[in-house]
Write an enzyme that holds these catalytic residues in place. Structure first.
Site, mmCIF file in Angstrom:
data_model
loop_
_atom_site.group_PDB
_atom_site.id
_atom_site.type_symbol
_atom_site.label_atom_id
_atom_site.label_comp_id
_atom_site.label_asym_id
_atom_site.label_seq_id
_atom_site.Cartn_x
_atom_site.Cartn_y
_atom_site.Cartn_z
ATOM 1 N N GLY A 155 44.121 42.586 47.385
ATOM 2 C CA GLY A 155 43.443 43.859 46.687
ATOM 3 C C GLY A 155 44.190 44.345 45.571
ATOM 4 O O GLY A 155 43.307 44.809 44.613
ATOM 5 N N ASP A 156 45.461 44.112 45.285
ATOM 6 C CA ASP A 156 45.936 44.555 44.206
ATOM 7 C C ASP A 156 45.496 43.705 42.975
ATOM 8 O O ASP A 156 45.178 44.109 41.805
ATOM 9 C CB ASP A 156 47.511 44.388 44.410
ATOM 10 C CG ASP A 156 48.090 43.222 44.863
ATOM 11 O OD1 ASP A 156 47.353 42.358 44.993
ATOM 12 O OD2 ASP A 156 49.237 43.127 45.101
ATOM 13 N N ALA A 157 45.585 42.347 43.248
ATOM 14 C CA ALA A 157 45.022 41.338 42.174
ATOM 15 C C ALA A 157 43.527 41.699 41.690
ATOM 16 O O ALA A 157 43.280 42.099 40.473
ATOM 17 C CB ALA A 157 44.980 40.014 42.655
#
Ligand code: UDP
Ligand code: MG
Length: 423
Positions: free
Chosen positions: A189-191
């Site tokens: 999700g961060d990417a």
């Protein structure tokens, strides 16, 4: 004038590290921050730990109250972060997870760089500590910055970034949300958010270690690696709690500790999986002593024997399949298993399925719960249909990759082949 920094800490059942994460914010050399502790409905103990810190007026606590059965529906930390961003007021935004700590100068250092007019996003080195929970052994390494990044996906950790609110608002204008909480993003999700950010600005490197990440056996990344999208029936699984389940007709059925022993399940076959993935499966009837009274409750994928004669059966698709002889038992590697003895009255209530014959080129029925290998490929059988399974996935599911049942290429031609089981 010191700008306000909003720190967003997402929390879910990490009793050993959550307090350290919170304290690492309290210990910052920079004091103009607000901390949002976004707890994803952790079990009791965590809330008690968090509550101790709520006397500091800079700290706010929110509990999502999410139901376990709903957990898989979004990438939970992204959902929580979106909520926190809309509640927050800081000029700068930064993220922390409950198994990470900020070093004391993290906020001060990042704010310093962000005040430069051309810099909207900064990231830093991270010290990563891997802990093997069984041996207690630790390993560590530094995840280094890689210059000014126009593409930061996969290169920068969740907890090593700070950015301006302005740029988050640019993302919102374009996408209608800050983080993309689609459930497919659980593992990165961060990417996905970094990709949104870098459409507007690049990531500016700060070549100092400013946070420490702990990676243990519970770490999501680790648990999700090589995990197939659906778990084949017969897989034994466990989430964060000590409850063990078997996937039976695509439901999860809890096995009581006593039944686990009585049914000769083996602990080394239990696969650790993330809670959201576990709770995605509807909870079916529990497997406890009641199964010896009601044949409908008896679980699939078990070797059983009648209390009246030596006949052996395999339960599969709620039917009992007789083993023709000792050779059939050996051919499919069931001879080392201890059968569960069932009263013949109960056994008679289970309808008969195809007999399991010796393994020959003309075999038309293959038992499930067995790992097959043909030339260089592994297969498992579901509903008499062969599904190719990658070796890494088979290993993840604790399948006996060093001792598969070898099948002849010709046999493969007689069987329907289903969707491969990939990750
Ligand atoms: N998390 C959550 N709800 C859940 C599971 C996890 O909010 O049902 C949060 C968790 O608190 C953490 C983040 O998601 O902040 C990432 O989880 P984890 O630390 O287990 O993953 P990893 O460090 O392996 O990427
Ligand atoms: Mg983590």
């Amino acid at each position: 004038m010191t700008p306000l920094v909003s720190v967003i800490l997402t929390s879910y059942n990490k009793p050993l590290t959550i307090a350290n994460a919170i304290e690492s914010v309290l210990n910052q050399t920079y004091s103009n921050w607000e901390l949002f502790i976004m707890d994803d409905n952790s079990s009791g103990g965590i809330v008690d730990i968090i509550k101790k810190y709520l006397t500091d007026s800079r700290i706010s606590y929110f509990n999502s109250r999410v139901l376990d059965s709903e957990r898989y529906k979004t990438t939970r930390y992204a959902t929580l972060i979106n909520e926190a961003i809309s509640k927050s007021r800081g000029e700068y935004l930064t993220y922390l997870t409950d198994d990470n700590i900020f070093l004391p100068n993290r906020l001060e250092t990042m704010v310093y760089y962000l005040q430069h007019p051309n810099i909207d996003i900064v990231y830093s080195n991270q010290l990563v500590k891997w802990v093997d929970e069984r041996t207690g052994r630790q390993r560590e390494g530094v995840r280094r910055t890689q210059g000014n990044l126009k593409n930061a996906a996969g290169k920068v950790d969740h907890c090593s970034v700070m950015h301006t609110r302005l740029i988050a608002e640019e993302v919102f204008k374009k996408y209608g949300s800050y983080w993309d909480d689609h459930p497919d993003n659980w593992n990165f999700g961060d990417a996905v958010f970094w990709n949104r950010l870098t459409e507007f600005k690049s990531f500016y490197p700060i070549r100092k270690v400013l946070d420490i990440a702990w990676k243990g056996d519970d770490s999501f990344q680790k648990l999700y690696t090589y995990m197939p999208k659906t778990l084949p029936d017969g897989t034994l699984v466990r989430g964060l709690s000590s409850d063990v389940y078997i996937i039976d007709n695509q439901q999860r059925r809890r096995i009581s500790p006593q039944a686990f022993q009585q049914l000769h399940y083996q602990s080394y076959r239990v696969v650790r999986i993330p809670d959201p993935f576990l709770f995605k499966y509807k909870e079916g009837d529990v497997i406890d002593s009641q199964i010896f009274k009601d044949s409908k409750l008896f679980p699939n994928h078990k070797l059983i024997q009648s209390n009246e004669n030596s006949s052996l059966y395999y339960i599969q698709n709620n039917k009992k399949h007789l083993f023709r002889n000792e050779k059939a038992l050996q051919d499919f590697h069931f001879h080392q298993q201890t059968p569960v003895i069932l009263a013949s009255s109960l056994l008679n209530q289970i309808s008969d399925g195809a007999t399991i014959e010796e393994l020959k080129a003309t075999t038309t029925f293959l038992p499930e719960g067995v790992l097959y290998k043909c030339e260089n490929s592994f297969y498992i059988c579901l509903n008499n249909c062969l599904h190719a399974i990658e070796e890494v996935v088979a290993k993840k599911l604790n399948q006996p990759v060093t001792d598969p049942v070898i099948i002849h290429p010709q046999l493969l031609l007689h069987f329907k082949q289903g969707e491969p089981i990939g990750w």
